[in-house]
Write a protein that holds these residues in place. Structure first.
Motif, PDB file in Angstrom:
ATOM      1  N   ALA A  17       0.827  -1.207   0.000  1.00  0.00           N
ATOM      2  CA  ALA A  17       0.000   0.000   0.000  1.00  0.00           C
ATOM      3  C   ALA A  17       0.862   1.258   0.000  1.00  0.00           C
ATOM      4  O   ALA A  17       0.585   2.220  -0.728  1.00  0.00           O
ATOM      5  N   LEU A  18       1.932   1.246   0.810  1.00  0.00           N
ATOM      6  CA  LEU A  18       2.818   2.409   0.903  1.00  0.00           C
ATOM      7  C   LEU A  18       3.465   2.711  -0.439  1.00  0.00           C
ATOM      8  O   LEU A  18       3.488   3.865  -0.885  1.00  0.00           O
ATOM      9  N   VAL A  19       3.971   1.671  -1.092  1.00  0.00           N
ATOM     10  CA  VAL A  19       4.620   1.858  -2.394  1.00  0.00           C
ATOM     11  C   VAL A  19       3.624   2.429  -3.406  1.00  0.00           C
ATOM     12  O   VAL A  19       3.926   3.391  -4.122  1.00  0.00           O
ATOM     13  N   GLY A  20       2.434   1.837  -3.465  1.00  0.00           N
ATOM     14  CA  GLY A  20       1.434   2.312  -4.413  1.00  0.00           C
ATOM     15  C   GLY A  20       1.020   3.750  -4.153  1.00  0.00           C
ATOM     16  O   GLY A  20       0.904   4.558  -5.092  1.00  0.00           O
ATOM     17  N   VAL A  21       0.815   4.086  -2.878  1.00  0.00           N
ATOM     18  CA  VAL A  21       0.358   5.437  -2.519  1.00  0.00           C
ATOM     19  C   VAL A  21       1.447   6.482  -2.764  1.00  0.00           C
ATOM     20  O   VAL A  21       1.186   7.539  -3.358  1.00  0.00           O
ATOM     21  N   VAL A  22       2.673   6.198  -2.320  1.00  0.00           N
ATOM     22  CA  VAL A  22       3.763   7.172  -2.482  1.00  0.00           C
ATOM     23  C   VAL A  22       4.047   7.430  -3.960  1.00  0.00           C
ATOM     24  O   VAL A  22       4.170   8.581  -4.395  1.00  0.00           O
ATOM     25  N   ILE A  23       4.135   6.360  -4.747  1.00  0.00           N
ATOM     26  CA  ILE A  23       4.385   6.531  -6.185  1.00  0.00           C
ATOM     27  C   ILE A  23       3.199   7.209  -6.859  1.00  0.00           C
ATOM     28  O   ILE A  23       3.366   8.045  -7.754  1.00  0.00           O
ATOM     29  N   GLY A  24       1.988   6.862  -6.420  1.00  0.00           N
ATOM     30  CA  GLY A  24       0.803   7.503  -6.987  1.00  0.00           C
ATOM     31  C   GLY A  24       0.778   8.990  -6.715  1.00  0.00           C
ATOM     32  O   GLY A  24       0.490   9.793  -7.614  1.00  0.00           O
ATOM     33  N   LEU A  25       1.088   9.390  -5.478  1.00  0.00           N
ATOM     34  CA  LEU A  25       1.090  10.809  -5.131  1.00  0.00           C
ATOM     35  C   LEU A  25       2.201  11.557  -5.861  1.00  0.00           C
ATOM     36  O   LEU A  25       2.021  12.697  -6.293  1.00  0.00           O
ATOM     37  N   GLU A  26       3.362  10.898  -6.006  1.00  0.00           N
ATOM     38  CA  GLU A  26       4.468  11.526  -6.745  1.00  0.00           C
ATOM     39  C   GLU A  26       4.065  11.738  -8.201  1.00  0.00           C
ATOM     40  O   GLU A  26       4.305  12.801  -8.774  1.00  0.00           O
ATOM     41  N   SER A  27       3.430  10.736  -8.791  1.00  0.00           N
ATOM     42  CA  SER A  27       3.004  10.834 -10.185  1.00  0.00           C
ATOM     43  C   SER A  27       1.894  11.863 -10.354  1.00  0.00           C
ATOM     44  O   SER A  27       1.749  12.471 -11.420  1.00  0.00           O
ATOM     45  N   LEU A  28       1.100  12.039  -9.306  1.00  0.00           N
ATOM     46  CA  LEU A  28       0.005  13.006  -9.336  1.00  0.00           C
ATOM     47  C   LEU A  28       0.521  14.439  -9.374  1.00  0.00           C
ATOM     48  O   LEU A  28      -0.140  15.340  -9.870  1.00  0.00           O
ATOM     49  N   GLY A  29       1.733  14.653  -8.843  1.00  0.00           N
ATOM     50  CA  GLY A  29       2.313  15.985  -8.866  1.00  0.00           C
ATOM     51  C   GLY A  29       2.848  16.467  -7.537  1.00  0.00           C
ATOM     52  O   GLY A  29       3.222  17.633  -7.405  1.00  0.00           O
ATOM     53  N   ILE A  30       2.900  15.554  -6.528  1.00  0.00           N
ATOM     54  CA  ILE A  30       3.416  15.930  -5.211  1.00  0.00           C
ATOM     55  C   ILE A  30       4.845  15.398  -5.073  1.00  0.00           C
ATOM     56  O   ILE A  30       5.062  14.194  -5.197  1.00  0.00           O
ATOM     57  N   PRO A  31       5.818  16.260  -4.819  1.00  0.00           N
ATOM     58  CA  PRO A  31       7.221  15.804  -4.717  1.00  0.00           C
ATOM     59  C   PRO A  31       7.435  14.840  -3.552  1.00  0.00           C
ATOM     60  O   PRO A  31       7.493  15.240  -2.396  1.00  0.00           O
ATOM     61  N   LEU A  32       7.565  13.558  -3.852  1.00  0.00           N
ATOM     62  CA  LEU A  32       7.822  12.527  -2.848  1.00  0.00           C
ATOM     63  C   LEU A  32       8.907  11.580  -3.383  1.00  0.00           C
ATOM     64  O   LEU A  32       9.061  11.441  -4.598  1.00  0.00           O
ATOM     65  N   PRO A  33       9.636  10.894  -2.495  1.00  0.00           N
ATOM     66  CA  PRO A  33      10.731   9.996  -2.925  1.00  0.00           C
ATOM     67  C   PRO A  33      10.225   8.626  -3.376  1.00  0.00           C
ATOM     68  O   PRO A  33      10.541   7.593  -2.779  1.00  0.00           O
ATOM     69  N   GLY A  34       9.431   8.602  -4.429  1.00  0.00           N
ATOM     70  CA  GLY A  34       8.861   7.344  -4.900  1.00  0.00           C
ATOM     71  C   GLY A  34       9.899   6.316  -5.293  1.00  0.00           C
ATOM     72  O   GLY A  34       9.752   5.124  -4.985  1.00  0.00           O
ATOM     73  N   GLU A  35      10.948   6.764  -5.967  1.00  0.00           N
ATOM     74  CA  GLU A  35      11.969   5.838  -6.431  1.00  0.00           C
ATOM     75  C   GLU A  35      12.723   5.202  -5.260  1.00  0.00           C
ATOM     76  O   GLU A  35      13.027   4.008  -5.281  1.00  0.00           O
ATOM     77  N   ILE A  36      13.010   5.986  -4.236  1.00  0.00           N
ATOM     78  CA  ILE A  36      13.718   5.461  -3.068  1.00  0.00           C
ATOM     79  C   ILE A  36      12.875   4.418  -2.341  1.00  0.00           C
ATOM     80  O   ILE A  36      13.369   3.357  -1.945  1.00  0.00           O
TER      81      ILE A  36
END
Length: 211
Positions: A17-36
């Motif tokens: 869930a964390l991976v999906g949410v963080v990457i989703g929010l990053e892709s949405l336009g919020i600067p988050l460390p999705g790749e890390i």
């Protein structure tokens, strides 16, 4: 606490869930460390059998595709005023210079900018909203979004997981190196884009002064 050490303290379902949410929010336009987060989770999966790499890759891919699609919808509805608001909220990422570079990339490469943008830290944040603002046809955006999401999220998971299995004896050491590498790649991408943005801004100023 180390990112991977923290991930080890939560259940596998929470990791998905964390991976999906963080990457989703990053892709949405919020600067988050999705790749890390993705790299850390894939490394964790290579040493903990309870984390399924296929499920992890699927969650990362879905997060990337859905997040980008939501970002596209928001950008299409919000238009350029949205970029202005994002610039006030995230000035380092959504500066006029950075937006200008990303916009010229979209104008030149079209849907390929969405596809290849998935592999560049800063462009991952821009791709969805900017494609919507520029009113790229959704079918073109969707094709680039889906294939880019699968190749980036699924491919990253597969590669890091495989390398982690092969280098199991050196996993802890490699985990650290992998995270450092991910950070360095992200920073390098941002520096390149910022450098281009500065040059583009300087050129624009010169052109404006000449006029």
């Amino acid at each position: 606490m180390h990112v991977q050490e923290w991930l080890e303290t939560i259940p596998a379902v929470a990791v998905y869930a964390l991976v999906g949410v963080v990457i989703g929010l990053e892709s949405l336009g919020i600067p988050l460390p999705g790749e890390i987060v993705l790299v850390s989770s894939a490394l964790l999966a290579s040493q903990h059998g309870e984390i399924n790499p296929y499920v992890l890759g699927a969650c990362a891919t879905l997060g990337a595709i859905i997040g980008d699609s939501i970002g596209y919808a928001i950008g299409r509805k919000g238009g350029r005023p949205l970029l202005t608001r994002l610039g006030r909220r995230f000035p380092k990422h959504f500066s006029d210079a950075n937006i200008g570079v990303a916009e010229r990339s979209f104008e030149k490469w079209g849907m390929w900018a969405v596809f290849f943008g998935r592999f560049v830290a800063l462009l991952r944040i821009f791709a969805g909203p900017l494609a919507g603002v520029l009113r790229m046809p959704y079918w073109k955006f969707l094709i680039a979004n889906v294939f880019g999401g699968i190749l980036w999220a699924g491919g990253t998971t597969a590669v890091i997981y495989s390398v982690g299995i092969v280098a199991e004896a050196w996993l802890k050491r490699f985990s650290w190196l992998g995270l450092v590498a991910a950070v360095l790649v992200g920073l390098a991408s941002m520096l390149i884009i910022k450098n281009r943005a500065k040059k583009a801004a300087a050129t624009a100023e010169v052109t404006a002064a000449a006029e």
